[in-house]
Design a protein around this motif. Structure first.
Motif, PDB file in Angstrom:
ATOM      1  N   GLN A   1       7.571   2.588  -6.299  1.00 23.18           N
ATOM      2  CA  GLN A   1       6.794   1.557  -5.628  1.00 23.18           C
ATOM      3  C   GLN A   1       6.671   1.874  -4.143  1.00 23.18           C
ATOM      4  N   CYS A   2       5.657   1.307  -3.517  1.00 18.01           N
ATOM      5  CA  CYS A   2       5.490   1.447  -2.064  1.00 18.01           C
ATOM      6  C   CYS A   2       5.000   0.128  -1.501  1.00 18.01           C
ATOM      7  N   VAL A   3       5.708  -0.379  -0.491  1.00 23.44           N
ATOM      8  CA  VAL A   3       5.380  -1.672   0.110  1.00 23.44           C
ATOM      9  C   VAL A   3       5.251  -1.493   1.623  1.00 23.44           C
ATOM     10  N   PRO A   4       4.164  -2.003   2.233  1.00 19.58           N
ATOM     11  CA  PRO A   4       3.994  -1.873   3.683  1.00 19.58           C
ATOM     12  C   PRO A   4       4.680  -3.010   4.449  1.00 19.58           C
ATOM     13  N   PHE A   5       5.164  -2.705   5.648  1.00 20.73           N
ATOM     14  CA  PHE A   5       5.805  -3.698   6.505  1.00 20.73           C
ATOM     15  C   PHE A   5       5.319  -3.494   7.938  1.00 20.73           C
ATOM     16  N   GLU A   6       5.075  -4.586   8.632  1.00 19.29           N
ATOM     17  CA  GLU A   6       4.715  -4.498  10.050  1.00 19.29           C
ATOM     18  C   GLU A   6       5.976  -4.234  10.871  1.00 19.29           C
ATOM     19  N   TYR A   7       5.822  -3.392  11.889  1.00 16.86           N
ATOM     20  CA  TYR A   7       6.975  -3.023  12.707  1.00 16.86           C
ATOM     21  C   TYR A   7       6.497  -2.624  14.094  1.00 16.86           C
ATOM     22  N   ASP A   8       7.045  -3.272  15.110  1.00 14.92           N
ATOM     23  CA  ASP A   8       6.699  -2.961  16.499  1.00 14.92           C
ATOM     24  C   ASP A   8       7.498  -1.733  16.920  1.00 14.92           C
ATOM     25  N   THR A   9       6.839  -0.599  16.898  1.00 16.34           N
ATOM     26  CA  THR A   9       7.538   0.664  17.158  1.00 16.34           C
ATOM     27  C   THR A   9       7.927   0.843  18.623  1.00 16.34           C
ATOM     28  N   ALA A  10       7.425  -0.022  19.503  1.00 14.55           N
ATOM     29  CA  ALA A  10       7.747   0.102  20.921  1.00 14.55           C
ATOM     30  C   ALA A  10       8.885  -0.815  21.339  1.00 14.55           C
TER      31      ALA A  10
END
Length: 283
Positions: free
Chosen positions: A102-111
């Motif tokens: 499975q593959c699930v996307p997640f929001e992430y503030d990389t800064a």
């Protein structure tokens, strides 16, 4: 009979004296055997990913994207995270259609260097999958962040912003994920972005060097806790499935440092003894 063998040897390798032909053949055979054994070793490593949970940040392009796809193809459940959620959703759908895991996307503030974004991300991944076995930290700044052009024209604080995105946020993610990785004797990979903005190349290279130095220094400490720590240094065009396989295999075996291109390893070896030549070759 001797003249016949001699003529065959010369015909096979023009200009090569007959006694050296067996050496060449043995060397070629040894190289082939070594390649096959390495392939088998990597396949055995990837087989252990089945059912595991792998978090990959910055997975929308380059080697990190291939790593996410290869992990899913090996049966892992993959969490892809970063900015640009639409691209992550598209990647997630592509992987879910084509691969085993499975593959699930997640929001992430990389800064975010504070660790708050990393804590939210790790918590969300565990809520979704119930565990976390490996982290591939590959997120990177996507614009110049004020560090474009000549050094003297950088905006105040520009280097700090690049360091937050490419260095401090990676440290925060590793620190927050460490307790979960210790519980399962998991793995952490620091993977520098392969596509840097040419406008802020010096700042990006500085942040990459800082991250690589940190995680190489932490290798022994993390190993004491049963956590593998691997630094992967990709080349300018390191985005093939084979390089992803090598990187994942190195992470699983806990190898401290991997160069995906032989040229990089050569340049790194030259730096202490011929820094000017190394600098020219790296351009």
């Amino acid at each position: 009979m001797m003249s016949f063998k001699k003529s065959v040897n010369v015909a096979l390798v023009p200009g090569l004296k007959p006694p050296f032909l067996p050496i060449v053949v043995v060397a070629c055979c040894a190289a082939l055997v070594r390649r096959l054994l390495n392939k088998r070793r990597r396949s055995a490593a990837l087989a252990t990913l089945k059912g595991r949970v792998v978090l990959v940040t910055g997975a929308t392009n380059g080697l990190s994207k291939q790593v996410a796809m290869k992990a899913a193809a090996s049966g892992a459940n993959v969490a892809v995270a970063g900015q640009g959620f639409n691209a992550l959703e598209q990647l997630s759908e592509q992987i879910s259609r084509q691969e085993t895991g499975q593959c699930v996307p997640f929001e992430y503030d990389t800064a975010d260097a504070s660790g708050l974004a990393a804590a939210r991300l790790v918590s969300a991944v565990v809520d979704r999958f119930g565990r976390l076995d490996a982290v591939v930290s590959a997120a990177s700044a996507t614009d110049d962040l004020g560090a474009a052009g000549a050094f003297g024209k950088w905006a105040p604080g520009a280097l700090g912003r690049v360091m937050d995105s490419n260095f401090a946020s990676h440290e925060a993610l590793a620190r927050i994920a460490l307790p979960l990785l210790k519980a399962v004797r998991g793995s952490f990979m620091s993977l520098s972005a392969t596509a840097s903005n040419p406008g802020n190349q010096a700042a990006v290279l500085a942040s990459k060097a800082a991250a690589s130095s940190l995680f190489l220094a932490l290798w022994g400490d993390m190993k004491k806790h049963g956590v593998g720590c691997t630094v992967v240094c990709p080349g300018g065009k390191s985005d093939s499935a084979e390089e992803a396989e090598r990187s994942l295999s190195a992470m699983i075996y806990g190898e401290p440092l991997v160069y995906t291109e032989a040229r990089q390893a050569f340049v790194a070896a030259l730096q202490p003894i011929a820094p000017h030549l190394a600098l020219k070759l790296s351009d």
